[in-house]
Design an enzyme around this catalytic site. Structure first.
Site: not given
Length: 372
Positions: A81, A84, A136, A240
């Site tokens: 993730s 992202k 997320s 993140k």
């Protein structure tokens, strides 16, 4: 089993195609020759960085772009993730945050971590970016991609943005980071993407928000940021974290103290990494301005060399339908030794080896479920 891909450090330049745009791959590692090492690259004259179980990491000064220490900075791994960050950086300038959309069934049914989108509810793009970067949400990632004109268009845009940033280890195949053969990034690229994101006020707002209300078919509910260091680490700005069963743990984050910002990115961590990341950040703050940098986070390419892809944006509030993603050209990979030697004030990797093709990227089609 997992397969690691390392980037090209060749004496010849290769060319990759992203949405029809050609980019020359540098003949030396982006950011400096020392960053081609698979081993630890650290300055002399200061204490060594604290140990981490991460296979790859980068510690950098966001203000100057100086890389303070690294390990396997350009090693290519599944990003989970953390990809992202590229999705957000690419789409924030393209989508009106106040635009309202109703997500498709395809978006709502994405596997892995989800914020809980419903085809019966209407969401602002602003809500979807919060869901993307705070919770997320893989469903939010797909909804944003479809709002941008479809999955194929979004993947072209994301890969073009990666090339503009000179994040040449990055190949995006999904907007969420869910594992897919051919998808990759590196600790160096995650640092580049995060640094660019920190310069965008909207990106910074999303990653630093701890909690927020989120619309539901009836009323609202609260979502929270998955970045645990926002609550635990003094000066944490955010960014993140990510995890899949194949990628293992990955993280990119930045903190500001005394007017200076330090960034840490890690990839391929098998366990609980929060305390280790905090230690790496502490080390970065302790040596910034004192240590000889081992590399540099490069600036994006000029517009003339990296023309943005034309976006296809649908009008106002409407049901968004999915599109089919075309295959993207994978770029070449490099192979290096784990040996290291000292030159001047830094430890750098051994000799350069020609890398001409992807090597054994035998990732089975069954995708790991994203948990972060």
């Amino acid at each position: 089993m997992w397969t690691k891909i390392v980037p090209v450090t060749a004496l010849i330049a290769s060319v990759s195609l992203t949405g029809g745009t050609a980019y020359a791959t540098p003949s030396t590692p982006v950011g400096g020759e020392a960053l081609g090492s698979r081993g630890l690259v650290a300055p002399e004259g200061v204490k060594k960085p604290p140990k981490t179980q991460a296979t790859s990491f980068v510690i950098a000064d966001v203000d100057t772009g100086q890389v303070l220490a690294a390990k396997d900075a350009h090693g290519r791994y599944l990003p989970a993730s953390t990809l992202k960050t590229l999705t957000a950086l690419t789409l924030i300038p393209k989508l009106d945050k106040n635009r309202k959309i109703r997500p498709s069934k395809n978006a709502c049914n994405q596997e892995g971590t989800a914020v809980g989108l419903s085809v019966k509810a209407t969401y602002k793009v602003d809500d979807l970016f919060k869901a993307l970067m705070m919770s997320s949400g893989n469903d939010a990632a797909m909804a944003l991609a479809e709002t941008n004109g479809g999955l194929a268009q979004t993947m072209r845009d994301m890969n073009a943005e990666a090339k503009r940033l000179q994040a040449n280890d990055t190949v995006a195949k999904t907007p969420s980071g869910l594992d897919k053969p051919g998808q990759s990034s590196s600790a160096y690229d995650l640092a580049l993407i995060a640094r660019a994101g920190l310069a965008n006020p909207e990106f910074k707002r999303y990653i630093s928000t701890k909690t927020s209300t989120f619309p539901a078919p009836r009323g609202h509910y609260e979502i929270s940021n998955h970045n645990k260091l926002l609550w635990r680490y003094k000066g944490m700005v955010g960014v993140k974290n990510g995890w899949t069963s194949k990628a293992q743990g990955s993280f990119v984050g930045a903190a500001t103290r005394g007017g200076h910002t330090i960034l840490v990115s890690i990839m391929r961590h098998e366990g609980y990494f929060w305390e280790e990341v905090a230690d790496l950040l502490d080390w970065g703050f302790s040596v910034r301005g004192k240590a000889t940098p081992v590399g540099q986070l490069v600036d994006p390419l000029p517009a003339a060399q990296a023309a943005p892809q034309p976006g296809a944006s649908a009008p106002a509030t409407t049901q968004v339908t999915p599109a089919v993603q075309p295959p993207l050209l994978d770029t070449a990979a490099k192979k290096q030794t784990d040996s290291s030697r000292t030159i001047g004030a830094v430890v750098i990797g051994g000799g350069l080896l020609f890398g001409l093709i992807w090597l054994g990227y035998g990732i089975r089609r069954r995708r790991g479920r994203s948990r972060l």
